[in-house]
Design a protein around this motif. Structure first.
Motif, mmCIF file in Angstrom:
data_model
loop_
_atom_site.group_PDB
_atom_site.id
_atom_site.type_symbol
_atom_site.label_atom_id
_atom_site.label_comp_id
_atom_site.label_asym_id
_atom_site.label_seq_id
_atom_site.Cartn_x
_atom_site.Cartn_y
_atom_site.Cartn_z
ATOM 1 N N GLU A 170 3.931 -13.466 37.852
ATOM 2 C CA GLU A 170 4.389 -14.824 38.082
ATOM 3 C C GLU A 170 3.382 -15.520 38.996
ATOM 4 O O GLU A 170 2.462 -14.879 39.523
ATOM 5 N N ASP A 225 -0.578 -22.388 50.696
ATOM 6 C CA ASP A 225 0.355 -23.293 51.369
ATOM 7 C C ASP A 225 -0.404 -24.310 52.214
ATOM 8 O O ASP A 225 -0.152 -25.522 52.147
ATOM 9 N N TYR A 263 2.971 -19.001 41.982
ATOM 10 C CA TYR A 263 3.613 -20.005 42.824
ATOM 11 C C TYR A 263 2.692 -21.221 42.930
ATOM 12 O O TYR A 263 1.484 -21.078 43.137
ATOM 13 N N TRP A 264 3.275 -22.416 42.796
ATOM 14 C CA TRP A 264 2.411 -23.591 42.693
ATOM 15 C C TRP A 264 2.825 -24.777 43.556
ATOM 16 O O TRP A 264 2.153 -25.804 43.558
ATOM 17 N N THR A 278 -0.923 -19.440 43.762
ATOM 18 C CA THR A 278 -0.999 -18.022 44.107
ATOM 19 C C THR A 278 -0.539 -17.239 42.889
ATOM 20 O O THR A 278 0.623 -17.335 42.482
ATOM 21 N N TYR A 281 4.424 -26.331 47.521
ATOM 22 C CA TYR A 281 4.694 -26.047 48.931
ATOM 23 C C TYR A 281 5.301 -27.274 49.598
ATOM 24 O O TYR A 281 4.635 -28.302 49.788
ATOM 25 N N GLU A 312 0.348 -13.789 41.018
ATOM 26 C CA GLU A 312 0.762 -12.407 41.266
ATOM 27 C C GLU A 312 0.525 -11.615 39.976
ATOM 28 O O GLU A 312 1.351 -11.605 39.067
ATOM 29 N N VAL A 324 6.679 -20.472 39.275
ATOM 30 C CA VAL A 324 7.679 -20.637 40.333
ATOM 31 C C VAL A 324 7.179 -21.717 41.281
ATOM 32 O O VAL A 324 6.093 -21.589 41.858
ATOM 33 N N ARG A 325 7.979 -22.749 41.456
ATOM 34 C CA ARG A 325 7.504 -23.870 42.288
ATOM 35 C C ARG A 325 7.576 -23.540 43.774
ATOM 36 O O ARG A 325 6.595 -23.707 44.508
ATOM 37 N N TYR A 326 8.756 -23.095 44.227
ATOM 38 C CA TYR A 326 8.920 -22.847 45.655
ATOM 39 C C TYR A 326 9.435 -21.444 45.913
ATOM 40 O O TYR A 326 10.285 -20.925 45.167
ATOM 41 N N VAL A 327 8.908 -20.833 46.964
ATOM 42 C CA VAL A 327 9.443 -19.577 47.491
ATOM 43 C C VAL A 327 9.588 -19.752 48.993
ATOM 44 O O VAL A 327 8.924 -20.596 49.609
#
Length: 391
Positions: A307, A347, A309-310, A359, A312, A361, A336-339
């Motif tokens: 996956e 970030d 992350y894009w 980022t 922040y 993974e 996935v937009r936010y974690v």
């Protein structure tokens, strides 16, 4: 491959003679001030190497026909040699990778491979952007002529060293594509070279990578890494730099939140954000690089999860959604937009510049991922790496 220039030759002629783009020949020879006066000058022809073969009593014409090269190319490489010579030098076009990245990819592998690629493709720009805690060079590799710079990096985390191998494999294939004109992932890369600049930092954390792969001797007796590692001599779970600071928890993007809630409050194999943001030389080097280059977007390679992350905190630009959509389409990875995470390089970049940051993974499993996954990971990742250049 190096040749000696002759009176009346030109870069345009060499481009036609060896079927190498003119732009690459020019960029491989910045020491040549006057293209119209090449006699006696040492000229680099990128993407070629020389090979000696027995002449077998054949003429240049017969050898040229046999190897599908021009007679003048043979004349250029062999000078006054001709019929009767025992050996003849022929030009070999490199159309397959010259470095082996499917191995435990440490700092020595990186430095050796960069040296070899720079020799074969001297239009590469390789610069030391800083040094690690133990004084190892942190390299940035640049390709291209455009003003918009797309940045990629790997091995922020020590036990994610396979990301360095992935980036170096991609770099080698990009260089082959450029010099031969063959497409990569269905894309012709010369227009990308002319329109973009690619920035790659293959190994952000060389000390940590060597610790994971070679054990405590990589600390050179300067840090008690076994004590930080709870007495264990196995460092496969180590993510931090050599003194136990997680480099991807070092950036001033709500760093205070991470500092407060992270369990390790002292140097640790993972997650310890340090006593202050940007306390580590590796983190400093990456921040200063981003400030200097003014990147269009950044793509950081990590493992694992299949996956990426894009976003922040809402700082990401609206068009980042369309890039993420394309990355998802090209890889099969989940966007996935936010974690619930802060203080990472991606970030900070998004917060600071309001530009796209990602980022990735890579792969699936337990870090460090096994080499048996590398081919699959590369196939899945290649679409994202290439889409980063056209989106």
């Amino acid at each position: 491959m190096k040749i000696s220039g002759r009176d009346g030759d030109s870069f345009i002629y060499y481009s036609m003679l060896f079927h190498v783009p003119l732009e690459l020949i020019r960029d491989a020879n910045p020491h040549i001030a006057n293209e119209k006066s090449l006699k006696g000058s040492l000229i680099h022809i990128p993407g070629f190497r020389k090979k000696k073969i027995p002449s077998m009593g054949l003429t240049f014409m017969e050898i040229a026909n046999s190897y599908h090269i021009s007679v003048d190319a043979l004349g250029l490489l062999n000078g006054s040699l001709g019929i009767g010579s025992q050996e003849v030098i022929i030009p070999i076009n490199i159309n397959s990778p010259v470095i082996n990245t499917k191995k435990f990819y440490d700092y020595a592998s990186l430095t050796s491979d960069l040296t070899r690629l720079e020799k074969l493709y001297p239009f590469l720009e390789i610069e030391t952007i800083g040094t690690s805690v133990l004084g190892k060079d942190i390299f940035e590799v640049r390709i291209g002529k455009g003003s918009e710079i797309v940045h990629y990096n790997g091995s922020f985390h020590a036990n994610e060293w396979i990301t360095s191998a992935i980036l170096m494999r991609w770099l080698n294939e990009l260089l082959i594509s450029l010099s031969t004109g063959l497409p990569l992932y269905g894309l012709y890369t010369l227009p990308i070279y002319e329109g973009k600049k690619i920035s790659i930092v293959p190994m952000v954390n060389p000390d940590g990578v060597d610790l994971v792969l070679h054990g405590s001797r990589a600390a050179e007796g300067k840090f008690d890494v076994e004590d930080i590692n709870a007495g264990s001599e196995e460092f496969y779970a180590w993510k931090a730099n050599i003194r136990g600071v997680d480099l991807n928890n070092q950036y001033p993007a709500s760093w205070e939140i991470e500092k407060k809630r992270k369990k390790p409050q002292a140097p640790s194999p993972r997650d310890y954000p340090g006593e202050a943001p940007i306390s580590e030389p590796e983190a400093v080097a990456m921040m200063e690089l981003a400030q200097k280059r003014d990147f269009e977007k950044v793509i950081a390679l990590h493992t694992q999860g299949r996956e990426f992350y894009w976003g922040y905190e809402g700082y990401e630009p609206s068009y980042a959604f369309f890039i993420a959509e394309e990355f998802e389409k090209q890889s099969g990875y989940k966007a996935v937009r936010y974690v619930d995470s802060h203080a990472g390089f991606k970030d900070w970049f998004i917060q600071e510049y309001q530009r796209p940051g990602f980022t990735l993974e890579l792969g699936k499993g337990i870090n460090p991922l096994p080499l048996s996954q590398m081919d699959t990971i590369y196939r899945e990742t290649l679409g994202i790496l290439m889409a980063g250049l056209y989106m």
